[in-house]
Design a protein around this motif. Structure first.
Motif, PDB file in Angstrom:
ATOM      1  N   UNK A 106      43.739 -22.172   9.406  1.00  0.00           N
ATOM      2  CA  UNK A 106      44.334 -23.069   8.407  1.00  0.00           C
ATOM      3  C   UNK A 106      45.019 -24.246   9.080  1.00  0.00           C
ATOM      4  N   UNK A 107      45.735 -23.992  10.178  1.00  0.00           N
ATOM      5  CA  UNK A 107      46.426 -25.076  10.886  1.00  0.00           C
ATOM      6  C   UNK A 107      45.435 -26.078  11.459  1.00  0.00           C
ATOM      7  N   UNK A 108      44.335 -25.583  12.006  1.00  0.00           N
ATOM      8  CA  UNK A 108      43.317 -26.469  12.561  1.00  0.00           C
ATOM      9  C   UNK A 108      42.694 -27.320  11.456  1.00  0.00           C
ATOM     10  N   UNK A 109      42.354 -26.690  10.341  1.00  0.00           N
ATOM     11  CA  UNK A 109      41.740 -27.416   9.231  1.00  0.00           C
ATOM     12  C   UNK A 109      42.682 -28.489   8.686  1.00  0.00           C
ATOM     13  N   UNK A 110      43.959 -28.154   8.545  1.00  0.00           N
ATOM     14  CA  UNK A 110      44.937 -29.128   8.038  1.00  0.00           C
ATOM     15  C   UNK A 110      45.102 -30.282   9.011  1.00  0.00           C
ATOM     16  N   UNK A 111      45.121 -29.981  10.302  1.00  0.00           N
ATOM     17  CA  UNK A 111      45.288 -31.042  11.302  1.00  0.00           C
ATOM     18  C   UNK A 111      44.134 -32.035  11.241  1.00  0.00           C
ATOM     19  N   UNK A 112      42.917 -31.521  11.094  1.00  0.00           N
ATOM     20  CA  UNK A 112      41.748 -32.397  11.030  1.00  0.00           C
ATOM     21  C   UNK A 112      41.799 -33.284   9.795  1.00  0.00           C
ATOM     22  N   UNK A 113      42.252 -32.719   8.683  1.00  0.00           N
ATOM     23  CA  UNK A 113      42.305 -33.474   7.434  1.00  0.00           C
ATOM     24  C   UNK A 113      43.456 -34.470   7.392  1.00  0.00           C
ATOM     25  N   UNK A 114      44.565 -34.155   8.058  1.00  0.00           N
ATOM     26  CA  UNK A 114      45.775 -34.963   7.931  1.00  0.00           C
ATOM     27  C   UNK A 114      45.961 -35.986   9.038  1.00  0.00           C
ATOM     28  N   UNK A 115      45.369 -35.751  10.218  1.00  0.00           N
ATOM     29  CA  UNK A 115      45.590 -36.667  11.350  1.00  0.00           C
ATOM     30  C   UNK A 115      44.372 -37.539  11.571  1.00  0.00           C
ATOM     31  N   UNK A 116      44.552 -38.838  11.416  1.00  0.00           N
ATOM     32  CA  UNK A 116      43.457 -39.781  11.613  1.00  0.00           C
ATOM     33  C   UNK A 116      43.292 -40.153  13.069  1.00  0.00           C
ATOM     34  N   UNK A 117      42.281 -40.964  13.334  1.00  0.00           N
ATOM     35  CA  UNK A 117      41.993 -41.371  14.707  1.00  0.00           C
ATOM     36  C   UNK A 117      42.623 -42.716  15.054  1.00  0.00           C
ATOM     37  N   UNK A 118      42.253 -43.233  16.219  1.00  0.00           N
ATOM     38  CA  UNK A 118      42.810 -44.470  16.731  1.00  0.00           C
ATOM     39  C   UNK A 118      41.717 -45.487  17.028  1.00  0.00           C
ATOM     40  N   UNK A 119      42.120 -46.737  17.136  1.00  0.00           N
ATOM     41  CA  UNK A 119      41.285 -47.756  17.742  1.00  0.00           C
ATOM     42  C   UNK A 119      41.708 -47.847  19.196  1.00  0.00           C
ATOM     43  N   UNK A 120      40.782 -47.545  20.104  1.00  0.00           N
ATOM     44  CA  UNK A 120      41.144 -47.459  21.513  1.00  0.00           C
ATOM     45  C   UNK A 120      41.021 -48.808  22.201  1.00  0.00           C
ATOM     46  N   UNK A 121      42.005 -49.131  23.044  1.00  0.00           N
ATOM     47  CA  UNK A 121      42.016 -50.398  23.772  1.00  0.00           C
ATOM     48  C   UNK A 121      42.308 -50.133  25.235  1.00  0.00           C
TER      49      UNK A 121
END
Length: 284
Positions: A268-283
């Motif tokens: 459940x924690x893994x699934x929530x993390x994937x749904x709630x945490x977005x990615x970045x634009x890398x520079x």
């Protein structure tokens, strides 16, 4: 998950063997050797000596940081130029350049026409090519059109259509058609750790991207739990139509750090993390 993990793709051992980790199957490690939730399990005990080393290490770092902060303006003895020049040449320091100002099919685009811009492009393209969207044919073709040089798009599409087979989808826990089984969350993410230009010219660059990846199916009864891996992607890019695009792409394992003592999280924690945490634009 990244492009080199697919069967028949790339020139490294991982990419050729097929699937994540080189075997077409995710590797399951049961924490503590017990049953129950494959994501959980008892936390391994820390030895007193290890705890002491950690505390001492933190103290040493704090002392070093304080000493550095108190140095003031006495930089005359350091070699090279000023701080900004050093930051520009250090492999771990940010360049300070703005990475992009636009997106193509949701993927950052419009990178600077420079080695730094090529590094930023390679990092962002690694994220896109290692995403869960790659398991959807329509979305995969959109990604390839956005990151691959036009003359190579058809070649990449044909290669990956042969890689993303019903059997491969089932190997990573998906349905044969690439959809996610009901009640589960599919995870496929690539996170760049650092980049390095190994060759460059006015309109070409070869960039290595050191990455950490996640792949698996989060769910209480998953036989393919989300696991992590470390790998390095090598991308040859060319400057075309006002942006950097990939010409060739390969992958090799590592460098991989020693696993820590973190207790595996629940499904459940893994699934929530994937749904709630977005990615970045890398520079770079």
């Amino acid at each position: 998950m990244s492009l080199g993990d697919e069967p028949g793709y790339g020139d490294s051992s991982r990419g050729e063997d097929g699937g994540y980790g080189g075997s077409g199957q995710t590797r399951t490690r049961l924490p503590g050797g017990g049953g129950g939730d494959v994501y959980g399990g008892a936390r391994r005990g820390r030895s007193s000596s290890r705890s002491l080393v950690t505390v001492v290490g933190v103290v040493v770092l704090l002392i070093a940081a304080i000493a550095f902060a108190n140095r003031g303006g006495d930089d005359s003895s350091s070699s090279g130029g000023g701080g900004s020049d050093n930051a520009g040449t250090s492999p771990t320091a940010a360049s300070g350049e703005r990475p992009v100002g636009s997106k193509d099919s949701g993927i950052p685009s419009g990178f600077a026409h420079s080695p730094v811009g090529a590094e930023s492009a390679a990092a962002n393209y690694a994220v896109a090519l290692g995403s869960a969207d790659m398991f959807n044919k329509t979305r995969r073709d959109q990604i390839l059109s956005a990151v691959i040089t036009p003359s190579k798009v058809a070649e990449f599409e044909a290669s990956l259509d042969q890689a993303y087979t019903p059997q491969f989808n089932q190997n990573v826990g998906l349905n044969a058609d690439g959809s996610t089984p009901q009640g589960y969350t599919f995870v496929s993410r690539t996170s760049p750790i650092g980049t390095k230009v190994t060759e460059s010219s006015a309109d070409a660059a070869t960039v290595e991207v050191w990455c950490s990846g996640l792949l698996g199916l989060a769910g209480d009864n998953s036989t393919n739990p989300v696991t992590s891996t470390w790998f390095t992607i090598t991308a040859q890019l060319e400057w075309t139509a006002g942006d950097w695009k990939i010409v060739t792409h390969s992958q090799k394992e590592g460098p991989a750090p020693v696993p820590g003592d973190d207790r595996a999280s629940s499904a459940d924690d893994i699934a929530k993390a994937v749904e709630e945490y977005g990615g970045f634009t890398y520079a770079r």
